[in-house]
Design a protein around this motif. Structure first.
Motif, PDB file in Angstrom:
ATOM      1  N   GLY A 156     -43.906 -59.339  26.705  1.00 19.43           N
ATOM      2  CA  GLY A 156     -45.212 -59.278  26.057  1.00 19.43           C
ATOM      3  C   GLY A 156     -46.271 -58.758  27.004  1.00 19.43           C
ATOM      4  O   GLY A 156     -46.111 -58.771  28.225  1.00 19.43           O
ATOM      5  N   SER A 157     -47.379 -58.292  26.440  1.00 19.82           N
ATOM      6  CA  SER A 157     -48.471 -57.809  27.274  1.00 19.82           C
ATOM      7  C   SER A 157     -49.777 -58.548  27.001  1.00 19.82           C
ATOM      8  O   SER A 157     -50.682 -58.506  27.832  1.00 19.82           O
ATOM      9  CB  SER A 157     -48.680 -56.311  27.048  1.00 19.82           C
ATOM     10  OG  SER A 157     -49.021 -56.070  25.704  1.00 19.82           O
ATOM     11  N   MET A 158     -49.873 -59.233  25.862  1.00 22.94           N
ATOM     12  CA  MET A 158     -51.094 -59.964  25.515  1.00 22.94           C
ATOM     13  C   MET A 158     -50.731 -61.363  25.036  1.00 22.94           C
ATOM     14  O   MET A 158     -49.657 -61.577  24.482  1.00 22.94           O
ATOM     15  CB  MET A 158     -51.839 -59.258  24.367  1.00 22.94           C
ATOM     16  CG  MET A 158     -52.440 -57.926  24.701  1.00 22.94           C
ATOM     17  SD  MET A 158     -53.878 -58.048  25.769  1.00 22.94           S
ATOM     18  CE  MET A 158     -55.065 -58.809  24.698  1.00 22.94           C
ATOM     19  N   ALA A 159     -51.654 -62.288  25.243  1.00 23.36           N
ATOM     20  CA  ALA A 159     -51.520 -63.637  24.695  1.00 23.36           C
ATOM     21  C   ALA A 159     -52.700 -63.875  23.767  1.00 23.36           C
ATOM     22  O   ALA A 159     -53.838 -63.502  24.077  1.00 23.36           O
ATOM     23  CB  ALA A 159     -51.497 -64.674  25.801  1.00 23.36           C
ATOM     24  N   PHE A 179     -56.017 -62.475  25.916  1.00 24.12           N
ATOM     25  CA  PHE A 179     -56.059 -62.068  27.305  1.00 24.12           C
ATOM     26  C   PHE A 179     -54.752 -61.385  27.680  1.00 24.12           C
ATOM     27  O   PHE A 179     -53.704 -61.684  27.119  1.00 24.12           O
ATOM     28  CB  PHE A 179     -56.361 -63.247  28.241  1.00 24.12           C
ATOM     29  CG  PHE A 179     -55.364 -64.361  28.170  1.00 24.12           C
ATOM     30  CD1 PHE A 179     -54.258 -64.382  29.002  1.00 24.12           C
ATOM     31  CD2 PHE A 179     -55.542 -65.400  27.285  1.00 24.12           C
ATOM     32  CE1 PHE A 179     -53.348 -65.418  28.951  1.00 24.12           C
ATOM     33  CE2 PHE A 179     -54.636 -66.444  27.219  1.00 24.12           C
ATOM     34  CZ  PHE A 179     -53.532 -66.453  28.061  1.00 24.12           C
ATOM     35  N   PRO A 180     -54.814 -60.448  28.650  1.00 26.07           N
ATOM     36  CA  PRO A 180     -53.590 -59.760  29.082  1.00 26.07           C
ATOM     37  C   PRO A 180     -52.748 -60.673  29.975  1.00 26.07           C
ATOM     38  O   PRO A 180     -53.278 -61.473  30.740  1.00 26.07           O
ATOM     39  CB  PRO A 180     -54.106 -58.555  29.859  1.00 26.07           C
ATOM     40  CG  PRO A 180     -55.448 -58.973  30.336  1.00 26.07           C
ATOM     41  CD  PRO A 180     -56.002 -59.912  29.294  1.00 26.07           C
ATOM     42  N   LEU A 181     -51.447 -60.508  29.890  1.00 26.65           N
ATOM     43  CA  LEU A 181     -50.550 -61.296  30.729  1.00 26.65           C
ATOM     44  C   LEU A 181     -50.462 -60.734  32.145  1.00 26.65           C
ATOM     45  O   LEU A 181     -49.984 -61.402  33.053  1.00 26.65           O
ATOM     46  CB  LEU A 181     -49.145 -61.340  30.113  1.00 26.65           C
ATOM     47  CG  LEU A 181     -49.028 -62.109  28.805  1.00 26.65           C
ATOM     48  CD1 LEU A 181     -47.610 -62.021  28.284  1.00 26.65           C
ATOM     49  CD2 LEU A 181     -49.444 -63.544  28.974  1.00 26.65           C
ATOM     50  N   SER A 182     -50.906 -59.518  32.323  1.00 22.36           N
ATOM     51  CA  SER A 182     -50.798 -58.858  33.630  1.00 22.36           C
ATOM     52  C   SER A 182     -52.030 -59.114  34.492  1.00 22.36           C
ATOM     53  O   SER A 182     -52.628 -58.202  35.037  1.00 22.36           O
ATOM     54  CB  SER A 182     -50.602 -57.358  33.432  1.00 22.36           C
ATOM     55  OG  SER A 182     -51.718 -56.830  32.729  1.00 22.36           O
ATOM     56  N   GLN A 183     -52.405 -60.369  34.633  1.00 24.45           N
ATOM     57  CA  GLN A 183     -53.536 -60.724  35.481  1.00 24.45           C
ATOM     58  C   GLN A 183     -53.059 -60.857  36.923  1.00 24.45           C
ATOM     59  O   GLN A 183     -51.948 -61.315  37.179  1.00 24.45           O
ATOM     60  CB  GLN A 183     -54.158 -62.036  35.016  1.00 24.45           C
ATOM     61  CG  GLN A 183     -54.665 -61.982  33.598  1.00 24.45           C
ATOM     62  CD  GLN A 183     -55.224 -63.319  33.147  1.00 24.45           C
ATOM     63  OE1 GLN A 183     -55.330 -64.247  33.917  1.00 24.45           O
ATOM     64  NE2 GLN A 183     -55.575 -63.399  31.881  1.00 24.45           N
ATOM     65  N   GLU A 184     -53.908 -60.441  37.856  1.00 26.00           N
ATOM     66  CA  GLU A 184     -53.522 -60.499  39.263  1.00 26.00           C
ATOM     67  C   GLU A 184     -53.416 -61.933  39.761  1.00 26.00           C
ATOM     68  O   GLU A 184     -52.460 -62.305  40.417  1.00 26.00           O
ATOM     69  CB  GLU A 184     -54.534 -59.727  40.109  1.00 26.00           C
ATOM     70  CG  GLU A 184     -54.482 -58.238  39.882  1.00 26.00           C
ATOM     71  CD  GLU A 184     -55.480 -57.509  40.750  1.00 26.00           C
ATOM     72  OE1 GLU A 184     -55.941 -58.088  41.762  1.00 26.00           O
ATOM     73  OE2 GLU A 184     -55.803 -56.361  40.421  1.00 26.00           O
ATOM     74  N   ASN A 185     -54.412 -62.749  39.465  1.00 28.56           N
ATOM     75  CA  ASN A 185     -54.430 -64.136  39.920  1.00 28.56           C
ATOM     76  C   ASN A 185     -54.119 -65.065  38.753  1.00 28.56           C
ATOM     77  O   ASN A 185     -54.294 -64.700  37.587  1.00 28.56           O
ATOM     78  CB  ASN A 185     -55.798 -64.497  40.494  1.00 28.56           C
ATOM     79  CG  ASN A 185     -56.140 -63.655  41.706  1.00 28.56           C
ATOM     80  OD1 ASN A 185     -55.259 -63.305  42.488  1.00 28.56           O
ATOM     81  ND2 ASN A 185     -57.404 -63.308  41.849  1.00 28.56           N
TER      82      ASN A 185
END
Length: 181
Positions: free
Chosen positions: A49-52, A64-70
């Protein structure tokens, strides 16, 4: 004496026993093999997945995107109807108020919010490494907390007592569903 013999259930045993035959064993093996193959096919075609999407009582309160840095910590609290917060949902009785907590002090912040008077129900979840996991909840059964982290399209974490759903979607969805000419 006749009645005692007529109603004596202890002596009414079936003497036939089921003995599986080769055809029964073959059918069972085929069904088990098909179930295992179906499981592998479903797992192979499942995409990350890419979004929640977080919703309360059917109303979307956060994407929100799942590809967050922190790592990102989110606290959803159910408050009285006239409470204020950054984002809200629901039209009656309760509303969900969302708070984003800092990664360094999330425990202290969560405890401070939860200790406020009038706060009875809350859910705390985290997004890190492309996964979303429920950390804490005030629901009685804690099924949502014991659920594994979700990261694949179509997976979700659901807290039924609080009517909170966290669902993983494939791409960033737009508001436009379709075009009619």
């Amino acid at each position: 004496m006749i009645l005692k013999h007529m109603f004596d259930c202890g002596k009414m045993e079936s003497k036939k026993k089921f003995v599986p035959k080769k055809a029964d064993m073959l059918l069972l093996a085929v069904v088990m093999l098909m179930a295992v193959l179906l499981l592998f096919v479903l797992k192979a075609f499942q995409t990350p997945g890419s979004m929640a999407v977080v919703s309360h009582d059917g109303q979307t309160i956060l994407r929100f995107p799942l590809s967050q840095e922190n790592a990102a910590y989110y606290l959803v609290m159910l408050e009285a109807e006239n409470a204020a917060g950054p984002r809200t949902s629901a039209e009656g009785g309760e509303q969900a108020v969302l708070h984003m907590l800092s990664p360094e002090t999330w425990k202290e912040e969560a405890e401070a919010f939860i200790a406020e008077p009038g706060i009875g129900e809350y859910n705390l979840f985290i997004c890190r490494n492309g996964e979303v996991q429920m950390i804490m909840s005030s629901c009685p059964d804690l099924i949502c907390v014991h659920h594994r982290a979700v990261s694949k399209t179509g997976e979700s974490i659901i807290c039924l007592p609080h009517k909170l759903v966290i669902e993983i979607t494939g791409t960033a969805e737009t508001e436009l569903d379709g075009v009619v000419y």
